[in-house]
Design a protein around this motif. Sequence first.
Motif, mmCIF file in Angstrom:
data_model
loop_
_atom_site.group_PDB
_atom_site.id
_atom_site.type_symbol
_atom_site.label_atom_id
_atom_site.label_comp_id
_atom_site.label_asym_id
_atom_site.label_seq_id
_atom_site.Cartn_x
_atom_site.Cartn_y
_atom_site.Cartn_z
ATOM 1 N N GLY A 288 0.872 -1.140 0.032
ATOM 2 C CA GLY A 288 -0.148 0.100 0.023
ATOM 3 C C GLY A 288 0.808 1.334 -0.110
ATOM 4 O O GLY A 288 2.453 0.868 -0.047
ATOM 5 N N PRO A 289 0.043 2.336 -0.211
ATOM 6 C CA PRO A 289 1.010 3.680 -0.241
ATOM 7 C C PRO A 289 1.887 3.704 1.306
ATOM 8 O O PRO A 289 1.405 3.369 1.847
ATOM 9 C CB PRO A 289 -0.358 4.596 0.451
ATOM 10 N N GLY A 290 2.677 4.839 1.444
ATOM 11 C CA GLY A 290 3.278 4.912 2.210
ATOM 12 C C GLY A 290 4.673 3.937 2.675
ATOM 13 O O GLY A 290 4.570 3.785 1.605
ATOM 14 N N PRO A 291 5.249 4.080 3.626
ATOM 15 C CA PRO A 291 5.122 4.158 4.964
ATOM 16 C C PRO A 291 5.226 5.690 5.383
ATOM 17 O O PRO A 291 5.491 6.694 4.815
ATOM 18 C CB PRO A 291 5.450 3.439 6.037
ATOM 19 N N GLY A 292 4.551 6.081 6.592
ATOM 20 C CA GLY A 292 3.856 7.272 6.902
ATOM 21 C C GLY A 292 3.119 8.053 6.171
ATOM 22 O O GLY A 292 3.293 9.184 6.391
ATOM 23 N N VAL A 293 1.809 7.946 5.525
ATOM 24 C CA VAL A 293 1.585 8.861 5.401
ATOM 25 C C VAL A 293 0.355 9.812 6.259
ATOM 26 O O VAL A 293 0.250 9.346 7.170
ATOM 27 C CB VAL A 293 0.606 7.918 4.392
ATOM 28 N N LYS A 294 0.267 10.552 6.108
ATOM 29 C CA LYS A 294 -0.264 11.781 6.694
ATOM 30 C C LYS A 294 -1.844 12.253 6.703
ATOM 31 O O LYS A 294 -2.409 12.416 5.755
ATOM 32 C CB LYS A 294 0.612 13.310 7.357
ATOM 33 N N PHE A 295 -2.406 11.966 7.601
ATOM 34 C CA PHE A 295 -3.827 11.679 7.395
ATOM 35 C C PHE A 295 -4.655 13.206 8.652
ATOM 36 O O PHE A 295 -3.610 12.889 9.581
ATOM 37 C CB PHE A 295 -4.434 10.401 8.089
ATOM 38 N N SER A 296 -5.356 13.552 8.652
ATOM 39 C CA SER A 296 -6.136 14.266 9.304
ATOM 40 C C SER A 296 -6.741 13.395 10.127
ATOM 41 O O SER A 296 -7.270 12.301 10.209
ATOM 42 C CB SER A 296 -7.057 15.259 9.227
ATOM 43 N N ILE B 107 -3.123 0.965 9.487
ATOM 44 C CA ILE B 107 -1.486 0.999 11.005
ATOM 45 C C ILE B 107 0.046 1.436 10.222
ATOM 46 O O ILE B 107 0.907 2.439 10.160
ATOM 47 C CB ILE B 107 -1.607 0.419 12.374
ATOM 48 N N GLN B 108 0.297 0.215 9.247
ATOM 49 C CA GLN B 108 1.673 0.397 8.348
ATOM 50 C C GLN B 108 1.384 2.278 8.015
ATOM 51 O O GLN B 108 2.942 2.642 7.264
ATOM 52 C CB GLN B 108 1.793 -0.846 7.260
ATOM 53 N N GLU B 109 -0.149 1.916 6.848
ATOM 54 C CA GLU B 109 0.503 3.001 6.126
ATOM 55 C C GLU B 109 0.403 4.109 6.833
ATOM 56 O O GLU B 109 1.133 5.247 6.930
ATOM 57 C CB GLU B 109 -1.185 3.082 5.349
ATOM 58 N N ILE B 110 -0.376 4.289 8.053
ATOM 59 C CA ILE B 110 0.376 5.842 8.979
ATOM 60 C C ILE B 110 1.957 6.201 9.673
ATOM 61 O O ILE B 110 1.912 7.129 9.999
ATOM 62 C CB ILE B 110 -1.496 6.428 9.163
ATOM 63 N N SER B 111 1.610 4.787 9.768
ATOM 64 C CA SER B 111 3.078 5.193 10.338
ATOM 65 C C SER B 111 4.386 5.269 9.497
ATOM 66 O O SER B 111 5.224 4.632 8.986
ATOM 67 C CB SER B 111 3.327 3.512 11.970
ATOM 68 N N SER B 112 5.849 5.582 10.559
ATOM 69 C CA SER B 112 6.527 6.823 9.655
ATOM 70 C C SER B 112 8.198 4.969 9.394
ATOM 71 O O SER B 112 8.760 5.570 8.548
ATOM 72 C CB SER B 112 6.822 7.603 10.510
ATOM 73 N N GLU B 113 7.724 4.031 10.013
ATOM 74 C CA GLU B 113 8.438 3.234 10.247
ATOM 75 C C GLU B 113 7.889 1.655 9.794
ATOM 76 O O GLU B 113 6.951 1.426 10.324
ATOM 77 C CB GLU B 113 9.736 3.064 11.483
#
Length: 372
Positions: A125-133, A272-278
């Motif tokens: 998927g996208p990311g990791p570390g995608v920033k969502f509001s 959770i992986q998508e939004i986490s930066s590691e």
Amino acid sequence: MTRTSLKKKFFSCCVLIFLLFAIICVWKEKKKGNFYELLKLQNKEFQLLQGLEKLAMISSSQPVSSSSTHHPQRSNQALGGPKAKLESTFQVWDKDSSSKNLIPRLQTIRKNYLSMNKYKVTYKGPGPGVKFSAEALLCHLRDHVNISMIETTDFPFNTSDWEGYLSQDDIRTKAGPWGRCAVVSSAGSLKSSRLGREIDDHDAVLRFNGAPTVKFQQDVGTKTTIRLVNSQWYRNPDYNFFNNFKSYRKLHPDQPFYILKPQMPWELWDIIQEISSEQIQPNPPSSGMLGIIIMMSLCDQVDIYEFLPSKRKTDVCYYYQKYFDSACTMGAYHPLLFEKNMVKHLNLGTDEDIYLLGKATLPGFRTIRCGA
Ligand SMILES: *[C@@H]1O[C@H](CO)[C@@H](O)[C@H](O)[C@H]1NC(C)=O
Ligand SMILES: *[C@@H]1O[C@H](CO)[C@@H](O)[C@H](O)[C@H]1NC(C)=O
């Protein structure tokens, strides 16, 4: 009273949702197209189930979600550094907590799980570390995590020997919709919290596994509406995992009892992986996190107790046991650190509520407005 009969008593009055971590990996295989080959290899279903049982024992041997425990010197880093201190007198979980802040032992465990990749997870998927509001993340969760239960038509439960064992009714006809709900972790930091009355004041209360209320009413309340049970409950080498499920169903045929579809934890894991930066541990999210998401689909508001640790944080893992391990708060098997970052990001409540009560508040999916 024996342990078993105690548990029967606990479980006889509420909706049960059973987490089948055991077969998650099989479903994962199916996604990649070789599930049926796996079945062909295992001539007898019995053999397959036995193998799964072993996996269940391994994968469920970790503590349920909880919050507590920090090495005193480390907690400053993990719980928001000096900056947070200036902004607020309540030092609480930092939503950008990094695995670098973990104690060395837990850093090593995380790295080992990453290289082991037990479930052969591949993230594309996208990311990791995608920033969502927070608002966008809620919609993302609502739209990409399917909270559904195993049905009689679902393989491998669609055979005649499973007839009558699975609940026929949609869980939503038995559970909810509710207004305010509480998710009560089993964290040691619930001890001496005196949150019992506040917890009981909710329309519905979710608890985990065999977490008792008797003798702990003052701190955890008495009301239980849903119990989320993982396969650990069946962790008895003398009996077959699925036979135990069937025996329980025979004893309590009228109790609403569901098996959560094993895809759900992995859909949540992806986000959770998508939004986490590691890289997060390639293991299922904790049952604490799963319980939160389930209640978000059944309630308008979800108050979560001691998932984000309060001032009472402790190395004690459960409020009803003396066992202690810092992994219970910070995560070892489960990607707990990253789950907590997500809950902190979504929290509608105040840092004061986290600090004093261990309470985070998330909205139910029905109350959010998402763009077309
Ligand atoms: C959720 O489940 C429904 C019905 O099984 C399916 O049609 C839909 O595609 C699923 N959604 C996701 C995001 O997997
Ligand atoms: C059970 O489901 C599988 C997979 O969808 C299907 O191939 C099989 O025919 C079903 N079995 C029965 C008895 O309906």
